[in-house]
Design a protein around this motif. Structure first.
Motif, PDB file in Angstrom:
ATOM      1  N   GLN A 123       0.827  -1.200   0.000  1.00  0.00           N
ATOM      2  CA  GLN A 123       0.000   0.000   0.000  1.00  0.00           C
ATOM      3  C   GLN A 123       0.864   1.254   0.000  1.00  0.00           C
ATOM      4  O   GLN A 123       2.013   1.220   0.460  1.00  0.00           O
ATOM      5  CB  GLN A 123      -0.900  -0.001   1.235  1.00  0.00           C
ATOM      6  CG  GLN A 123      -1.971  -1.072   1.216  1.00  0.00           C
ATOM      7  CD  GLN A 123      -2.957  -0.922   2.358  1.00  0.00           C
ATOM      8  OE1 GLN A 123      -2.701  -0.234   3.343  1.00  0.00           O
ATOM      9  NE2 GLN A 123      -4.099  -1.569   2.228  1.00  0.00           N
ATOM     10  N   PRO A 124       0.339   2.356  -0.494  1.00  0.00           N
ATOM     11  CA  PRO A 124       1.080   3.623  -0.420  1.00  0.00           C
ATOM     12  C   PRO A 124       1.501   3.919   1.014  1.00  0.00           C
ATOM     13  O   PRO A 124       0.733   3.712   1.957  1.00  0.00           O
ATOM     14  CB  PRO A 124       0.073   4.648  -0.927  1.00  0.00           C
ATOM     15  CG  PRO A 124      -0.804   3.867  -1.848  1.00  0.00           C
ATOM     16  CD  PRO A 124      -0.941   2.506  -1.213  1.00  0.00           C
ATOM     17  N   VAL A 176       2.641  -0.604  -6.062  1.00  0.00           N
ATOM     18  CA  VAL A 176       2.192   0.209  -4.931  1.00  0.00           C
ATOM     19  C   VAL A 176       0.764   0.664  -5.225  1.00  0.00           C
ATOM     20  O   VAL A 176       0.531   1.465  -6.134  1.00  0.00           O
ATOM     21  CB  VAL A 176       3.105   1.424  -4.705  1.00  0.00           C
ATOM     22  CG1 VAL A 176       2.670   2.180  -3.447  1.00  0.00           C
ATOM     23  CG2 VAL A 176       4.554   0.988  -4.603  1.00  0.00           C
ATOM     24  N   THR A 195       5.677   2.149  -8.708  1.00  0.00           N
ATOM     25  CA  THR A 195       5.304   0.881  -9.333  1.00  0.00           C
ATOM     26  C   THR A 195       6.132   0.650 -10.591  1.00  0.00           C
ATOM     27  O   THR A 195       6.174   1.500 -11.487  1.00  0.00           O
ATOM     28  CB  THR A 195       3.816   0.880  -9.685  1.00  0.00           C
ATOM     29  OG1 THR A 195       3.056   0.927  -8.475  1.00  0.00           O
ATOM     30  CG2 THR A 195       3.444  -0.373 -10.468  1.00  0.00           C
ATOM     31  N   LEU A 211       6.614   4.328   0.163  1.00  0.00           N
ATOM     32  CA  LEU A 211       6.364   4.032  -1.247  1.00  0.00           C
ATOM     33  C   LEU A 211       5.150   4.768  -1.777  1.00  0.00           C
ATOM     34  O   LEU A 211       4.158   4.976  -1.057  1.00  0.00           O
ATOM     35  CB  LEU A 211       6.214   2.527  -1.433  1.00  0.00           C
ATOM     36  CG  LEU A 211       7.541   1.759  -1.420  1.00  0.00           C
ATOM     37  CD1 LEU A 211       7.326   0.275  -1.145  1.00  0.00           C
ATOM     38  CD2 LEU A 211       8.274   1.951  -2.743  1.00  0.00           C
ATOM     39  N   LYS A 212       5.252   5.145  -3.052  1.00  0.00           N
ATOM     40  CA  LYS A 212       4.203   5.884  -3.739  1.00  0.00           C
ATOM     41  C   LYS A 212       3.727   5.070  -4.933  1.00  0.00           C
ATOM     42  O   LYS A 212       4.493   4.252  -5.469  1.00  0.00           O
ATOM     43  CB  LYS A 212       4.747   7.229  -4.222  1.00  0.00           C
ATOM     44  CG  LYS A 212       5.368   8.091  -3.144  1.00  0.00           C
ATOM     45  CD  LYS A 212       5.982   9.348  -3.755  1.00  0.00           C
ATOM     46  CE  LYS A 212       6.628  10.215  -2.688  1.00  0.00           C
ATOM     47  NZ  LYS A 212       7.235  11.438  -3.283  1.00  0.00           N
TER      48      LYS A 212
END
Length: 116
Positions: A13-14, A114, A91, A86-87
């Protein structure tokens, strides 16, 4: 022969974290600069992070500075990429890379997605 085997990708997940590993063999790992690249769908492959040999100096793409950390273990012949915060735009398929003399070698890649 030279082998680079990535692992550690997945769905996150973000805001989450992942640690990628790249196990290297077939060359003198400790005396070579190692890199991580990534390629998102429809985009060119881009450098993410680089780590030099004994001194372990590092270089990062602006887009990942402060969030990603590259490191290496010269006993285990492994290079890591710790990815935090992570954003969705992180990805991509992540690749390990080494250049030996005039030849570049890539791993098979590991997918990082992500998404919520």
């Amino acid at each position: 022969q030279v082998q680079l085997v990535e692992s550690g990708g997945g769905l996150v997940q973000p805001g989450g974290s992942l640690r990628l590993s790249c196990a290297a063999s077939g060359f003198s790992f400790s005396t070579n600069t190692m890199s991580w690249y990534r390629q998102a769908p429809g985009k060119e492959r881009e450098m993410v992070a680089v780590i030099t040999t004994i001194a372990g100096s590092t270089i990062y793409a602006d887009s990942v500075k402060g969030r990603f950390t590259i490191s290496r273990d010269n006993v285990r012949n492994t290079v890591y990429l710790q990815m935090n915060s992570l954003k969705p735009e992180d990805t991509a398929v992540y690749y390990c890379y080494v250049r030996l003399w005039s030849t570049g070698y890539w791993g098979q890649g590991t997918q990082v997605t992500v998404s919520s």
